[in-house]
Design an enzyme around this catalytic site. Sequence first.
Site, PDB file in Angstrom:
ATOM      1  N   GLU A 138       0.828  -1.209   0.000  1.00  0.00           N
ATOM      2  CA  GLU A 138       0.000   0.000   0.000  1.00  0.00           C
ATOM      3  C   GLU A 138       0.862   1.260   0.000  1.00  0.00           C
ATOM      4  O   GLU A 138       1.615   1.490   0.950  1.00  0.00           O
ATOM      5  CB  GLU A 138      -0.904   0.021   1.230  1.00  0.00           C
ATOM      6  CG  GLU A 138      -1.771   1.265   1.318  1.00  0.00           C
ATOM      7  CD  GLU A 138      -2.587   1.338   2.598  1.00  0.00           C
ATOM      8  OE1 GLU A 138      -3.543   2.138   2.641  1.00  0.00           O
ATOM      9  OE2 GLU A 138      -2.270   0.606   3.566  1.00  0.00           O
ATOM     10  N   ASP A 173      -5.731   2.623  -1.565  1.00  0.00           N
ATOM     11  CA  ASP A 173      -6.429   3.447  -0.582  1.00  0.00           C
ATOM     12  C   ASP A 173      -6.701   4.802  -1.222  1.00  0.00           C
ATOM     13  O   ASP A 173      -5.773   5.579  -1.474  1.00  0.00           O
ATOM     14  CB  ASP A 173      -5.575   3.590   0.674  1.00  0.00           C
ATOM     15  CG  ASP A 173      -6.318   4.277   1.814  1.00  0.00           C
ATOM     16  OD1 ASP A 173      -7.056   5.247   1.547  1.00  0.00           O
ATOM     17  OD2 ASP A 173      -6.146   3.873   2.974  1.00  0.00           O
ATOM     18  N   GLN A 199      -9.616   0.825  -0.225  1.00  0.00           N
ATOM     19  CA  GLN A 199     -10.016   1.498   1.008  1.00  0.00           C
ATOM     20  C   GLN A 199     -10.375   2.948   0.698  1.00  0.00           C
ATOM     21  O   GLN A 199     -10.032   3.474  -0.367  1.00  0.00           O
ATOM     22  CB  GLN A 199      -8.890   1.447   2.049  1.00  0.00           C
ATOM     23  CG  GLN A 199      -8.570   0.041   2.522  1.00  0.00           C
ATOM     24  CD  GLN A 199      -7.414   0.010   3.507  1.00  0.00           C
ATOM     25  OE1 GLN A 199      -6.484   0.823   3.434  1.00  0.00           O
ATOM     26  NE2 GLN A 199      -7.458  -0.935   4.436  1.00  0.00           N
ATOM     27  N   GLU A 235     -11.730   2.904   6.041  1.00  0.00           N
ATOM     28  CA  GLU A 235     -10.590   3.141   6.936  1.00  0.00           C
ATOM     29  C   GLU A 235     -10.493   4.644   7.215  1.00  0.00           C
ATOM     30  O   GLU A 235      -9.579   5.326   6.763  1.00  0.00           O
ATOM     31  CB  GLU A 235      -9.286   2.610   6.337  1.00  0.00           C
ATOM     32  CG  GLU A 235      -8.162   2.567   7.372  1.00  0.00           C
ATOM     33  CD  GLU A 235      -6.815   2.173   6.790  1.00  0.00           C
ATOM     34  OE1 GLU A 235      -6.049   1.502   7.495  1.00  0.00           O
ATOM     35  OE2 GLU A 235      -6.519   2.555   5.640  1.00  0.00           O
TER      36      GLU A 235
END
Length: 253
Positions: A138, A173, A199, A235
């Site tokens: 990530e 993300d 996310q 998140e």
Amino acid sequence: MRFSANLGFLWSDLSLPDAIRAAKAAGFDAVECHWPYTVPPALINAALAETGLKLLGLNTSRGDVEAGENGLSALPGREADARAAIDQAVAYAIEVRAANIHVMAGFAAGAEAHQTFVENLRHACAAAAPHGITILIEPLNSYDAPGYFLQTTSQAVQILGEVDAPNLKLMFDCYHVQLMEGDLSHRLARLKPQIGHIQFASVPDRGAPDQGEVNYAHVFAVIDQMGYDQPLGAEYKPKGPTDDTLDWMQRLR
């Protein structure tokens, strides 16, 4: 659209098993977490069985948090520690039947760090593959994590190609990617084959997704149209009790 509650941030005032139960009561379709290692797997399994939720993922250990570490796998000279953290994560993931493990790179830079990360990821993929576990990497933004080794999706894609393991994927993300690169709609569509998990949080404050500079109604429609059908990871950092921040879920589902 289905959603996964990231229990690293949501219901962080509860024990992890109780947070799983809270996520089910709130209408989430799955859960994920950061570092569950102090919780006996049997307690996690009991909560998952009770709720019927699946644990989508967990992170490798950050290392020495008091010393400011945020992952170990790109740190030259720390290979033994990094692989111990990877092995710990794989063993725990097997116990709780987690689908993914996010291997944290840590604060590092340069060619040696790159090669260290690649080799540690090869170890992680080999350890996880027999159990059907996907390894995720990530990119983190340089505002929240200055000096983190992995910062952009293009850097991540290069590493994916170099490691060349079928169970290595990108954790996309939207919060981090928007801050570093933007162009979420085109980037999501282009990177779909490499994405293992998505996310989201508002930008720039990492709050609930119904405010800020990103129109998540549009982003989620793009994700749906591109055929991605896995739960999306919420998140974000609640401003107040988590249950008071969930109005977005029905509107954006």
